[in-house]
Design an enzyme around this catalytic site. Sequence first.
Site, PDB file in Angstrom:
ATOM      1  N   HIS A 114     -14.771   2.006 -82.282  1.00 28.06           N
ATOM      2  CA  HIS A 114     -14.674   1.054 -83.388  1.00 28.06           C
ATOM      3  C   HIS A 114     -13.503   1.488 -84.255  1.00 28.06           C
ATOM      4  O   HIS A 114     -13.339   2.683 -84.511  1.00 28.06           O
ATOM      5  CB  HIS A 114     -15.990   1.087 -84.187  1.00 28.06           C
TER       6      HIS A 114
ATOM      7  N   ARG B 148     -12.059  -6.878 -91.900  1.00 30.26           N
ATOM      8  CA  ARG B 148     -10.775  -7.302 -91.315  1.00 30.26           C
ATOM      9  C   ARG B 148     -10.742  -8.817 -91.193  1.00 30.26           C
ATOM     10  O   ARG B 148      -9.709  -9.448 -91.420  1.00 30.26           O
ATOM     11  CB  ARG B 148     -10.550  -6.631 -89.965  1.00 30.26           C
TER      12      ARG B 148
END
Length: 579
Positions: A239, A260
């Site tokens: 990740h 994000r």
Amino acid sequence: MGELPVEHLDADMLILGAGGAGLLAAVHAHEISRKLRIVVVVKGLLGQSGCTRMVQGGYNCVLNPSDSLERHFTDTVKGGAYLNNQELAWTVVKEAPERIIELENRIGCMFDRNPDGTIHQKPFAGQSFDRTVHKGDLTGIEIMSNLRDYIIEEDIRVLQETRGLDLLTSDGRIAGALLLNIRTGRLITVRAHATLLASGGGATMYRISSPSLEKSADGLAMAFRAGARFVDMEMLQFHPTGLLVGKSMATGGLLEEGLRGAGARLFNGRGERYMERYDPQTLERATRDVISRSSYLEIMAGRGTASGGVYIDVSHLDHNFVATTFRGMVERCRDYGFDLVHDRVEVSPSAHYQMGGVTMDLDCRTSLECLFAAGEDGGGVHGANRLGGNGVADSIVYGARAGDSMAGFVGGRELPRISETQVRELAAKWTVPLDRTSGENVFRLREELDNVMWEKVGVVRNGRDLETAAEQLQILKDRAHDIAAPGGAASNPAWNEALNLHNLLVNAEMVARSAALRTESRGAHYRQDHPAPDPAWLRNIHLTPACGEMKFHYEPVRFTRISPPEIGVITHASDLRHH
Ligand SMILES: Cc1cc2nc3c(=O)[nH]c(=O)nc-3n(C[C@H](O)[C@H](O)[C@H](O)COP(=O)(O)OP(=O)(O)OC[C@H]3O[C@@H](n4cnc5c(N)ncnc54)[C@H](O)[C@@H]3O)c2cc1C
């Protein structure tokens, strides 16, 4: 130390692990027959351990009529770089909607709603439609708390703070397992018709990792020692945004990708927005593998932050929006002295999830008779890369299927005979470190393992490093035989860490050796010396234990539903609808 006392239990079904997969298996089998003697074993506490509880983002499934199973399936296989077992992936997609309804109606979960009362679904990376069901950013807690309540109310037997040590065999089939009660130090044998591995992988063997710490590849290593077959063990996902909090256990804990999605930017230690160089079109919205790799290369090139990471920055977004939408993450950052709303926060790629695992069929049967696998212990669903939101769907769907098939399997059989000699030999083998007063320090060895994996078998790999890793892992394996963990069997952290380490070393070797064989880059597996995907490598790597060694063979991926563009066949959407 002398011989430890051993208790004996008989069961119809033994479930090793109590995350989403293990508990759904228990629920389904119990609903089929309340007479079944089910024993659930959990290394931690019921409802409190494992990664299902840590799920922040949510659960992917098709609920909206404008979405379709075909789209979800295509996203999943594209995300998996076409390495998935397509029948396994299709089954997750097809059954995920029914299971989410079951989680609400039978188990009592309540997911976030739209104003019209339908279940709210949010966007997640790699999806062509917003299909992630969630409960704020605490979805896992909603699922696990309600599953725990069900198990308690239905009086299903659970052995907490108890770990599976090894599978027991009888007449060529799996006959149950040898367990250790971590608190009391007592050994337990459970004799069972059917045994489920649902212990959730072991990405914790990296210096920076996100899963819950009790996950140490125990199920995978037990399966290896018993001779089960594995698939695509090289496929391990990183990740991109794990927190960096020095030596704290919190290091590696995630800032999830909703940040994000909302517009977070990434900067290196020099203040450069480096994604402009790696992926100028998509920038920070690129997939997990691309971002992780870009960040890692920046860090390795000496352009990281002082603590060896990069920065994530949301300070340009509306402060109120960040504070309310990402409350969980804002609070978690505050706990460690970071101000996510107004300031840059240091992050690093974090080892997250194993796509590879024990080979299983649609009914969760493994290559060994009477042994089943589900959830992260099973391999093949996600191919070379797992989409966010597909992990918990996999565990819930295959947990349920394992419960159904195991309940159907146990009827009318004799319980296997367990050999006292086998139990005595296993107990003697695992308790050796208790008898040593001096020897290797397990915590130092663990640190060395985490570093080898991070540096040589990590986000960016190459043949030379993988070879070195194999040598270093062998040395660690040899040294691990000399670990001393005196202090008795009850609540002995050093001994338990030694048991973890032996399992993680098995897992590490499977990952490193499979990674050395795959001379291409695909999904989460990136080889600096073979940086492009190679259509000739549209093959699964199968690993079979042979007298403690590893044998490998390759099988072409079976494109039973869709084919990758590189071999020039288009999607058979019409076929999909008939399944
Ligand atoms: C921080 C984080 C966030 C995530 N967010 C998402 C998300 O938003 N969406 C998504 O789809 N996926 C997400 N995932 C992945 C998801 O959590 C996993 O795919 C899924 O929960 C795995 O379920 P499982 O039942 O296989 O294993 P787990 O839920 O991890 O359960 C494993 C169980 O096995 C037990 N165990 C381990 N060893 C032994 C042993 N020797 N004996 C007995 N018991 C043992 C553990 O105590 C635990 O109870 C996330 C993962 C992490 C780490």
